[in-house]
Design a protein around this motif. Sequence first.
Motif, PDB file in Angstrom:
ATOM      1  N   TYR A 190      -1.065  34.024  -1.619  1.00  0.00           N
ATOM      2  CA  TYR A 190      -1.629  33.571  -0.345  1.00  0.00           C
ATOM      3  C   TYR A 190      -0.686  33.916   0.815  1.00  0.00           C
ATOM      4  N   MET A 198      -0.466  23.622 -15.601  1.00  0.00           N
ATOM      5  CA  MET A 198      -0.556  25.052 -15.893  1.00  0.00           C
ATOM      6  C   MET A 198       0.799  25.624 -16.289  1.00  0.00           C
ATOM      7  N   CYS A 239      -5.013  24.479  -2.856  1.00  0.00           N
ATOM      8  CA  CYS A 239      -4.324  24.796  -1.597  1.00  0.00           C
ATOM      9  C   CYS A 239      -4.938  26.013  -0.913  1.00  0.00           C
ATOM     10  N   ILE A 285       7.233  32.190   1.263  1.00  0.00           N
ATOM     11  CA  ILE A 285       7.790  32.985   0.162  1.00  0.00           C
ATOM     12  C   ILE A 285       8.392  34.298   0.690  1.00  0.00           C
ATOM     13  N   GLY A 304       6.104  29.785  -5.102  1.00  0.00           N
ATOM     14  CA  GLY A 304       4.729  29.404  -4.741  1.00  0.00           C
ATOM     15  C   GLY A 304       3.872  29.009  -5.920  1.00  0.00           C
ATOM     16  N   ALA A 305       4.425  28.188  -6.788  1.00  0.00           N
ATOM     17  CA  ALA A 305       3.646  27.636  -7.906  1.00  0.00           C
ATOM     18  C   ALA A 305       4.134  26.219  -8.147  1.00  0.00           C
ATOM     19  N   PRO A 360      -2.080  25.109   2.817  1.00  0.00           N
ATOM     20  CA  PRO A 360      -3.479  25.179   3.257  1.00  0.00           C
ATOM     21  C   PRO A 360      -4.349  24.154   2.529  1.00  0.00           C
ATOM     22  N   ILE A 363       6.181  26.102   0.612  1.00  0.00           N
ATOM     23  CA  ILE A 363       5.904  25.827   2.024  1.00  0.00           C
ATOM     24  C   ILE A 363       5.754  24.316   2.238  1.00  0.00           C
TER      25      ILE A 363
HETATM   26  P1  ADP Z   1      -0.443  28.465  -9.252  1.00  0.00           P
HETATM   27  O1  ADP Z   1      -1.837  28.036  -9.549  1.00  0.00           O
HETATM   28  O2  ADP Z   1      -0.301  29.920  -9.069  1.00  0.00           O
HETATM   29  O3  ADP Z   1       0.537  27.875 -10.203  1.00  0.00           O
HETATM   30  P2  ADP Z   1      -0.192  26.388  -7.318  1.00  0.00           P
HETATM   31  O4  ADP Z   1      -1.521  26.221  -6.674  1.00  0.00           O
HETATM   32  O5  ADP Z   1       0.196  25.410  -8.356  1.00  0.00           O
HETATM   33  O6  ADP Z   1      -0.065  27.896  -7.812  1.00  0.00           O
HETATM   34  O7  ADP Z   1       0.935  26.349  -6.222  1.00  0.00           O
HETATM   35  C1  ADP Z   1       0.881  27.088  -5.056  1.00  0.00           C
HETATM   36  C2  ADP Z   1       2.019  26.560  -4.210  1.00  0.00           C
HETATM   37  O8  ADP Z   1       2.270  27.530  -3.208  1.00  0.00           O
HETATM   38  C3  ADP Z   1       1.703  25.253  -3.513  1.00  0.00           C
HETATM   39  O9  ADP Z   1       2.680  24.294  -3.828  1.00  0.00           O
HETATM   40  C4  ADP Z   1       1.724  25.618  -2.023  1.00  0.00           C
HETATM   41  O10 ADP Z   1       2.294  24.590  -1.231  1.00  0.00           O
HETATM   42  C5  ADP Z   1       2.586  26.859  -2.008  1.00  0.00           C
HETATM   43  N1  ADP Z   1       2.337  27.805  -0.926  1.00  0.00           N
HETATM   44  C6  ADP Z   1       1.170  28.167  -0.370  1.00  0.00           C
HETATM   45  N2  ADP Z   1       1.348  29.104   0.580  1.00  0.00           N
HETATM   46  C7  ADP Z   1       2.682  29.348   0.636  1.00  0.00           C
HETATM   47  C8  ADP Z   1       3.519  30.216   1.411  1.00  0.00           C
HETATM   48  N3  ADP Z   1       3.009  31.022   2.331  1.00  0.00           N
HETATM   49  N4  ADP Z   1       4.837  30.193   1.190  1.00  0.00           N
HETATM   50  C9  ADP Z   1       5.356  29.357   0.272  1.00  0.00           C
HETATM   51  N5  ADP Z   1       4.639  28.541  -0.505  1.00  0.00           N
HETATM   52  C10 ADP Z   1       3.316  28.528  -0.330  1.00  0.00           C
END
Ligand code: ADP
Length: 595
Positions: free
Chosen positions: A243, A303, A118, A342, A297-298, A179, A323
Amino acid sequence: MFLGRIARFTQPLFRRNLHITRKLNQAMAVDGNNILAESLKKQGIEYVFGIVGIPVIETSLALQAAGLKYVGMRNEQAACYAAQAIGYLTGKPGVCLVVSGPGLLHCIGGMANAQVNCWPLLVIAGSCPEDHEGIGGFQEWLQVESSRMYSKYAARPPSPRLIPLHVEKAVRYASAGRPGVSYLDMPATLLTAEIDEDKVPLDYYNAGPIQLAHPNPELVEQAADLLSKAERPLIIVGKGAAYGRAEEAVSKLVEATKVPFLPTPMGKGVVPDESAYCVSTARTQALLQADVVLLLGARLNWMLHFGQPPRYAPDAKVIQVDISPEEFHNSVKSEVAVHSDIKPFVEALSRKLSEKNFSLAPTSSWWQALSEKQKKNTQFVEEQASSKLLPLNYYAVFKAVQANIPRDSIIVSEGANTMDIGRGILLNNKPRHRLDAGTFGTMGVGPGFAVAAAMWCRDYAPDKRVICVEGDSAFGFSGMEIETMFRYKLPVIIVIVNNNGIYGGFERQVMEDLQASGDLAQCTPPTALSTEVRYEKMMEMFGASGHLCRTVPEIKAALKEAVKVTDRPSIINVLIDPQASRKPQAFNWLTESKL
Ligand code: ADP
Ligand code: MG
């Protein structure tokens, strides 16, 4: 003929002529290359990474003339990794500029990596002239179709007049919502086509910034209610929070509520790793016993063990904030699912929780259980890290690295054990200061990420250093980018943790005996690489010298010297025990759900 062409392109006089040519009727004519460059500039794009050739040499010059920064790399994949890392660091997509056919295809791995993580990225590839399509044009390939699976938006602008529209749309798709990747296909005929400048519709240049998405107040109330009634709450901070620049809000939430938190690998640093509330050293237990998980945001993917037993309690409740609402309830049903950025969500939640006077007591049984586990695990790591045995183990190497680098360095890391063990010992106290193999587990990302991070540091944080900690196998994927680092005078400190192989290799004699036992392709272990490869000697190709280390004092001395160098990269090659491994784990790292 080809070389002659390139020489002409690089002449300054030609460069000036290329920018704008005056037509007979006195209207200013502009070509596709310059419309593309100006459109990118107007969209706020700052960095381009790529490799040029037919038909994008003129494009790269037009980009520089428009004021963009162009960094030429040695492999399209690495260029694509660099462009997406700059996107993550700046919040604006980086551009990856490549040639047709194989150039774009080499990028595909990078595009998939950006989509899966993303991260915003805009790939622009030249393609064969449209009048050569279907008759075997040079490097002809179905480029838009090939990119479609790896992008949110893939298109070929149908005319020079429409380039600004497609650039605006590509940048918007890469940046907005979750993204991801956009792809623009630029046939040679489009890049050289000219139109009157006054026919280029400038209004496409003016799309406003995207507003933050705010949460539904009812859902904030529900989340606050659930969290404040939890006995064993846990906050998981992902790279979406990083992010989304939510560091201040999330740190305040943690400080005020004293709820333990776990960062994901690239969520590290949103709240400092050294915070008293970080429970990374009791990760397994925190996940296993939490009754309410606030997921910021994960994704609950591999993982985070899918959010399922046996790694989580079967009745654990999840508050999911993302998001991207498509992500809701993906592997477990969330109790509360909030569609929001977030930052505004966490700010609203903090207000609600403070109205409720919610704060977890440090004397609570939850904190006591976690602290006990933290002590035990820290002790194990300390023992390993203090071992005087040679060859060194991973823990001792990382302890020495951590002790001798500036504390606010950006850490780039890849490899198997190198990345996993390093994650626990190399601390991040600032957000977006860790770049690693990520959600896709991609090897070869390190040098490209490091190039981007070092470019960013030079422009925005000149005193900050980039430390690129590589396994020896991982380094091999993109090691030639050391030349890029020299050319752009990027002071990346590359530490290669060299164990002669993938996961682990062999000592010299064992390797020789194995290879002598039969046909080389049948008896060379697939995980093995050559023993004690002198990667640091790559420095000599550029008239500099690298460091070979076998002991902690040698690592310390090498880092001390490397930190002083500010105009070129350094390589520190650390030879470790080829059989060194990590702490025995309660669960295999890819433990599946038993459901
Ligand atoms: P990690 O590797 O840290 O576990 P991921 O890549 O699995 O994170 O997840 C990141 C998540 O954050 C995604 O689902 C994405 O849609 C979300 N995300 C990205 N930017 C934002 C934001 N500004 N606010 C909320 N969520 C976001
Ligand atoms: Mg290795």
